[in-house]
Design a protein around this motif. Structure first.
Motif, PDB file in Angstrom:
ATOM      1  N   UNK A   1       0.693  -1.132   0.160  1.00 39.86           N
ATOM      2  CA  UNK A   1       0.086   0.115   0.233  1.00 39.86           C
ATOM      3  C   UNK A   1       0.796   1.330   0.046  1.00 39.86           C
ATOM      4  N   UNK A   2       0.180   2.304  -0.625  1.00 41.33           N
ATOM      5  CA  UNK A   2       0.882   3.602  -0.514  1.00 41.33           C
ATOM      6  C   UNK A   2       1.212   4.007   0.990  1.00 41.33           C
ATOM      7  N   UNK A   3       2.338   4.297   1.485  1.00 38.74           N
ATOM      8  CA  UNK A   3       2.705   4.956   2.616  1.00 38.74           C
ATOM      9  C   UNK A   3       3.026   3.530   3.631  1.00 38.74           C
ATOM     10  N   UNK A   4       3.273   2.460   3.035  1.00 36.05           N
ATOM     11  CA  UNK A   4       3.461   1.347   3.815  1.00 36.05           C
ATOM     12  C   UNK A   4       5.106   0.988   3.908  1.00 36.05           C
ATOM     13  N   UNK A   5       5.778   0.298   4.799  1.00 36.22           N
ATOM     14  CA  UNK A   5       7.127  -0.104   4.746  1.00 36.22           C
ATOM     15  C   UNK A   5       7.300  -1.253   3.733  1.00 36.22           C
ATOM     16  N   UNK A   6       6.236  -1.975   3.398  1.00 36.10           N
ATOM     17  CA  UNK A   6       6.157  -2.828   2.319  1.00 36.10           C
ATOM     18  C   UNK A   6       6.741  -2.211   0.882  1.00 36.10           C
ATOM     19  N   UNK A   7       5.958  -1.092   0.706  1.00 36.32           N
ATOM     20  CA  UNK A   7       6.509  -0.408  -0.334  1.00 36.32           C
ATOM     21  C   UNK A   7       7.490  -0.047  -0.584  1.00 36.32           C
ATOM     22  N   UNK A   8       8.221   0.634   0.694  1.00 37.63           N
ATOM     23  CA  UNK A   8       9.369   1.041   0.466  1.00 37.63           C
ATOM     24  C   UNK A   8      10.503  -0.037   0.266  1.00 37.63           C
ATOM     25  N   UNK A   9      10.462  -1.078   0.903  1.00 35.81           N
ATOM     26  CA  UNK A   9      11.407  -2.144   0.556  1.00 35.81           C
ATOM     27  C   UNK A   9      11.367  -2.911  -0.590  1.00 35.81           C
ATOM     28  N   UNK A  10       9.886  -3.100  -0.997  1.00 34.69           N
ATOM     29  CA  UNK A  10       9.689  -3.677  -2.259  1.00 34.69           C
ATOM     30  C   UNK A  10      10.518  -2.744  -3.510  1.00 34.69           C
ATOM     31  N   UNK A  11       9.945  -1.485  -3.481  1.00 35.91           N
ATOM     32  CA  UNK A  11      10.367  -0.707  -4.471  1.00 35.91           C
ATOM     33  C   UNK A  11      11.953  -0.695  -4.569  1.00 35.91           C
ATOM     34  N   UNK A  12      12.631  -0.653  -3.269  1.00 40.80           N
ATOM     35  CA  UNK A  12      14.095  -0.794  -3.423  1.00 40.80           C
ATOM     36  C   UNK A  12      14.715  -2.067  -3.940  1.00 40.80           C
ATOM     37  N   UNK A  13      14.079  -2.964  -3.458  1.00 41.19           N
ATOM     38  CA  UNK A  13      14.452  -4.472  -4.184  1.00 41.19           C
ATOM     39  C   UNK A  13      14.415  -4.548  -5.729  1.00 41.19           C
ATOM     40  N   UNK A  14      13.127  -3.960  -6.135  1.00 41.41           N
ATOM     41  CA  UNK A  14      13.041  -3.723  -7.628  1.00 41.41           C
ATOM     42  C   UNK A  14      14.198  -3.027  -8.208  1.00 41.41           C
ATOM     43  N   UNK A  15      14.579  -2.145  -7.528  1.00 42.00           N
ATOM     44  CA  UNK A  15      15.709  -1.244  -8.217  1.00 42.00           C
ATOM     45  C   UNK A  15      16.934  -1.915  -8.343  1.00 42.00           C
ATOM     46  N   UNK A  16      17.325  -2.445  -7.208  1.00 41.13           N
ATOM     47  CA  UNK A  16      18.511  -3.141  -7.213  1.00 41.13           C
ATOM     48  C   UNK A  16      18.692  -4.261  -8.100  1.00 41.13           C
ATOM     49  N   UNK A  17      17.418  -4.925  -8.386  1.00 42.27           N
ATOM     50  CA  UNK A  17      17.265  -6.024  -9.414  1.00 42.27           C
ATOM     51  C   UNK A  17      17.116  -5.516 -10.682  1.00 42.27           C
ATOM     52  N   UNK A  18      17.047  -4.148 -10.892  1.00 44.60           N
ATOM     53  CA  UNK A  18      16.926  -3.637 -12.219  1.00 44.60           C
ATOM     54  C   UNK A  18      15.602  -4.258 -12.922  1.00 44.60           C
ATOM     55  N   UNK A  19      14.589  -3.933 -11.944  1.00 42.07           N
ATOM     56  CA  UNK A  19      13.034  -4.439 -12.392  1.00 42.07           C
ATOM     57  C   UNK A  19      12.323  -3.190 -12.226  1.00 42.07           C
ATOM     58  N   UNK A  20      12.950  -1.984 -12.033  1.00 45.53           N
ATOM     59  CA  UNK A  20      12.094  -0.463 -11.954  1.00 45.53           C
ATOM     60  C   UNK A  20      11.911  -0.178 -13.251  1.00 45.53           C
ATOM     61  N   UNK A  21      11.420   1.207 -13.451  1.00 46.71           N
ATOM     62  CA  UNK A  21      11.238   1.657 -14.647  1.00 46.71           C
ATOM     63  C   UNK A  21       9.991   1.035 -15.548  1.00 46.71           C
ATOM     64  N   UNK A  22       8.984   0.623 -14.965  1.00 46.64           N
ATOM     65  CA  UNK A  22       7.866   0.178 -15.587  1.00 46.64           C
ATOM     66  C   UNK A  22       8.088  -1.463 -15.983  1.00 46.64           C
ATOM     67  N   UNK A  23       9.110  -2.069 -15.623  1.00 50.04           N
ATOM     68  CA  UNK A  23       9.317  -3.360 -16.129  1.00 50.04           C
ATOM     69  C   UNK A  23       8.301  -4.562 -15.427  1.00 50.04           C
ATOM     70  N   UNK A  24       7.857  -3.969 -14.217  1.00 48.48           N
ATOM     71  CA  UNK A  24       6.740  -4.761 -13.463  1.00 48.48           C
ATOM     72  C   UNK A  24       5.514  -3.871 -13.520  1.00 48.48           C
ATOM     73  N   UNK A  25       4.604  -4.665 -13.567  1.00 50.31           N
ATOM     74  CA  UNK A  25       3.229  -3.963 -13.689  1.00 50.31           C
ATOM     75  C   UNK A  25       2.780  -3.804 -12.125  1.00 50.31           C
TER      76      UNK A  25
END
Length: 320
Positions: free
Chosen positions: A150-174
């Protein structure tokens, strides 16, 4: 008035209850003569989803505070969790709250209105999918529908960071931004392929899903070091054993959880909250096993937030 008090079977503690009671009207903003009834002191505890750990922990803590602190009225607030909780406590819209450590800024001066009561337990990042589905590794999320919290959750913070370091950011995941309950419902209905959720073991919502649907936990242990390099040393690797959800055991990314407090609360009140948090661990653990993992030794490690002076005073005075 003496600065200490004693009770049968208890260690002598500073900040007697009598002094606490004197402070309560001031905290509640109550003025007037002594004959006027005193307004109860409101302690709002910012938690999270009703089927997640923060809420169960917060409900039990509220019951303890209501029972054992005269003049206090504690209640829980359902929120999106960590990031929202920090904002609510910092803005004076809650007195206590739970947050993941990675949500906090690296410098405590960026949140001068928020201090720590204790490190309470570790949150483990769950990546949950259906057992027969195509998602077996983090890389398999590419192009798929995934709830990142959810917006404003710790899950969102950690998950978005994980996708970034895995090069899955920038719209590669829906990405979908759903809370735990909505994520569970969406996975059941086939509207998403997987979801992230960060919580202490066991997460009730995940356990209920695993009890009715064949699910898979995706191993994320290899991503701890990339996250540490990118975002700091707060991240560690923890295991989710088969006994928790009946799924194949995996390793995953974890980070500490803190109970935070408004910096302007009186020391006597925060000292009593800290005492009850530590002395009623068995009762808190009955509400959720994660609470039973607390100890005074680990509770004081709350970097980057300093402890509230009332909490620090209790830890110092409670040493053998």
């Amino acid at each position: 008035m003496s600065r200490h008090w004693s009770a049968p079977g208890r260690r002598r503690v500073a900040a007697p209850v009598a002094l606490l009671l004197l402070l309560l009207p001031a905290l509640a903003g109550v003025a007037g003569c002594r004959d006027e009834p005193r307004e109860p002191v409101r302690i709002r505890i910012a938690t999270g989803s009703p089927t997640a750990v923060y809420h169960a922990f917060g409900q039990s803590l509220a019951a303890i505070l209501n029972r054992e602190l005269p003049g206090v009225r504690a209640s829980v607030v359902v929120t999106a969790a960590s990031a929202q909780n920090v904002r609510l406590v910092g803005a004076g819209q809650a007195e206590l709250g739970f947050t993941q450590a990675d949500v906090l800024p690296p410098r405590s001066s960026e949140h001068p209105a928020v201090l720590a009561v204790a490190r309470v337990y570790d949150d483990l990042l769950h990546l949950v999918t259906t057992a027969g589905g195509p998602v077996r590794t983090l890389a398999d999320l590419r192009g798929r529908r995934v709830s990142v919290g959810a917006d404003g959750s710790g899950t969102e913070v950690t998950a978005m960071r994980l996708l970034q370091v895995a090069h899955l950011d920038g719209g590669q995941v829906r990405q979908e931004h759903l809370g735990l309950d909505d994520s569970v419902a969406a996975l059941r209905a086939g509207r998403i392929d997987a979801f992230f959720f960060s919580g202490g073991l066991p997460v009730r919502g995940v356990a209920e899903l695993a009890g009715s649907t064949a699910v898979r936990m995706v191993d994320l242990g290899e991503w701890t070091e990339p996250l540490r390099r990118g975002y700091g040393q707060v991240y560690v690797t923890r295991d989710i054993p088969r006994s928790v959800y009946g799924t194949d055991p995996v390793s995953t990314v974890a980070n500490p959880n803190y109970l935070i407090v408004r910096a302007d609360l009186p020391e006597a009140l925060v000292r009593e909250v800290t005492r009850l948090l530590m002395e009623r661990r068995a009762e808190l653990a009955a509400a959720h096993p994660a609470a039973g993992r607390m100890s005074p030794r680990s509770a004081i490690v709350t970097t980057p937030l300093p402890l509230h002076p009332g909490a620090a005073d209790w830890y110092v005075s409670s040493k053998p």
